[in-house]
Design a protein around this motif. Sequence first.
Motif, mmCIF file in Angstrom:
data_model
loop_
_atom_site.group_PDB
_atom_site.id
_atom_site.type_symbol
_atom_site.label_atom_id
_atom_site.label_comp_id
_atom_site.label_asym_id
_atom_site.label_seq_id
_atom_site.Cartn_x
_atom_site.Cartn_y
_atom_site.Cartn_z
ATOM 1 N N ALA A 92 0.578 -1.295 0.100
ATOM 2 C CA ALA A 92 0.195 0.096 -0.075
ATOM 3 C C ALA A 92 1.068 1.578 -0.013
ATOM 4 O O ALA A 92 0.238 2.396 -0.110
ATOM 5 C CB ALA A 92 -0.944 -0.214 1.169
ATOM 6 N N MET A 93 1.625 1.296 0.448
ATOM 7 C CA MET A 93 3.024 2.210 -0.411
ATOM 8 C C MET A 93 3.658 2.487 -0.846
ATOM 9 O O MET A 93 3.895 1.393 -1.636
ATOM 10 C CB MET A 93 4.446 2.116 1.531
ATOM 11 C CG MET A 93 3.144 2.246 2.747
ATOM 12 S SD MET A 93 4.601 2.105 4.453
ATOM 13 C CE MET A 93 2.818 2.347 6.144
ATOM 14 N N SER A 94 4.484 3.448 -0.802
ATOM 15 C CA SER A 94 5.919 3.429 -2.311
ATOM 16 C C SER A 94 6.794 3.373 -1.983
ATOM 17 O O SER A 94 6.909 2.537 -0.377
ATOM 18 C CB SER A 94 5.921 5.238 -2.517
ATOM 19 O OG SER A 94 6.682 5.690 -1.174
ATOM 20 N N GLU A 95 7.737 2.586 -2.795
ATOM 21 C CA GLU A 95 9.263 1.610 -2.285
ATOM 22 C C GLU A 95 9.467 3.090 -1.160
ATOM 23 O O GLU A 95 10.389 2.143 -0.182
ATOM 24 C CB GLU A 95 9.596 2.256 -3.086
ATOM 25 C CG GLU A 95 11.318 1.092 -3.291
ATOM 26 C CD GLU A 95 12.131 0.901 -4.085
ATOM 27 O OE1 GLU A 95 13.030 2.028 -4.418
ATOM 28 O OE2 GLU A 95 11.346 0.006 -4.589
ATOM 29 N N ASP A 96 9.951 3.759 -1.009
ATOM 30 C CA ASP A 96 11.134 4.725 -0.444
ATOM 31 C C ASP A 96 10.258 4.540 0.861
ATOM 32 O O ASP A 96 10.443 4.640 2.182
ATOM 33 C CB ASP A 96 10.983 6.627 -0.804
ATOM 34 C CG ASP A 96 12.343 6.442 -1.123
ATOM 35 O OD1 ASP A 96 12.422 4.978 -1.554
ATOM 36 O OD2 ASP A 96 12.157 7.569 -1.798
ATOM 37 N N GLN A 97 8.456 4.837 1.456
ATOM 38 C CA GLN A 97 7.904 4.683 2.538
ATOM 39 C C GLN A 97 8.183 3.582 3.430
ATOM 40 O O GLN A 97 7.869 3.221 4.369
ATOM 41 C CB GLN A 97 6.581 4.980 2.092
ATOM 42 C CG GLN A 97 6.104 6.841 2.127
ATOM 43 C CD GLN A 97 4.647 7.441 1.413
ATOM 44 O OE1 GLN A 97 4.087 5.756 0.640
ATOM 45 N NE2 GLN A 97 3.838 8.152 1.680
ATOM 46 N N ALA A 98 7.887 2.626 1.671
ATOM 47 C CA ALA A 98 7.688 0.774 2.722
ATOM 48 C C ALA A 98 9.344 0.831 3.335
ATOM 49 O O ALA A 98 9.132 -0.329 4.644
ATOM 50 C CB ALA A 98 7.805 0.201 1.555
ATOM 51 N N LEU A 99 10.239 1.287 2.750
ATOM 52 C CA LEU A 99 11.318 0.956 3.404
ATOM 53 C C LEU A 99 11.340 1.241 4.408
ATOM 54 O O LEU A 99 12.008 0.773 5.670
ATOM 55 C CB LEU A 99 12.565 1.070 2.792
ATOM 56 C CG LEU A 99 12.903 0.880 0.874
ATOM 57 C CD1 LEU A 99 13.361 1.260 -0.184
ATOM 58 C CD2 LEU A 99 13.198 -0.871 1.019
ATOM 59 N N GLN A 100 11.395 2.815 5.231
ATOM 60 C CA GLN A 100 11.460 3.561 6.486
ATOM 61 C C GLN A 100 10.505 3.062 7.134
ATOM 62 O O GLN A 100 10.770 2.693 7.964
ATOM 63 C CB GLN A 100 11.202 4.870 6.150
ATOM 64 C CG GLN A 100 11.473 5.775 6.817
ATOM 65 C CD GLN A 100 12.639 5.485 7.476
ATOM 66 O OE1 GLN A 100 13.194 6.069 7.407
ATOM 67 N NE2 GLN A 100 13.001 5.773 9.455
#
Length: 262
Positions: free
Chosen positions: A221-229
């Motif tokens: 459900a998140m962008s890649e950057d959001q998911a990584l953080q």
Amino acid sequence: MTENTDGAIRFTTDREARVATITLDRPAKLNAVTPVMARALIAAVTECNVSDDVRAVVLTGAGERSFSVGSDITALGSYATPWDFRNRVDYCDALRKLRKPSIAAVNGYALGGGLETALSCDIRLASANARLGAPEVKLGWIGGGGMAAFLSRAAGPGNAALMLMTGEPVDARTALDWHLVSEVLQPEELLPRAHRLAATIASRAPIAVETAKVNLRAATAMSEDQALQYERDLQTICFATDDAHEGREAFAQKRPADFRRR
């Protein structure tokens, strides 16, 4: 358990393995789910969420013919208005609120809401005689328990479109090829394998396992950057638990870890 008109949910717990089994128990009607069964399923999920005797859940259907064919169609006509239908008790919503890892043991038909039920679980195993489908279009409607969202994520948009627009089921081998299920087993091996897998998961650090479940859902459900953080934040939370400390000590001392969910 004697089957009645409204069907039933069987709920058992193996406290030693910390595995709960939820069985849709209406085999004469291919485990079609009634409102009574939906409410019982919600109660079982609530019990699993609050009990430390449960660290993994197996969901299956009674008998070898069917996992579930979804909602009892005769019950769908009992709603007084479309708004009442819209706000009905939904068993798939309940399953998606399950915090513990879940395994669907798909024995036979998983159609309509039955497929949505399986898709609401984290892992799906199927018997060789399983048939998975979304037949609602044959009756004039579409699925409403997350069918398009979860089916397209699992099988891909094209395969999901094929199933949703034709209403035709796929066999177990096709379901495996399309990543709808992780394994195909002979019927007599399905539940034993599901319980062994659930016991393995239940033996892991429970906070870490539940966090992994949250992380997987967030990742879609998140962008890649959001998911990584987000993953890094979740890792930090897990790393600070007593169980993570115990895991490191057990590794250093070459002994099994004693995880206590804290």
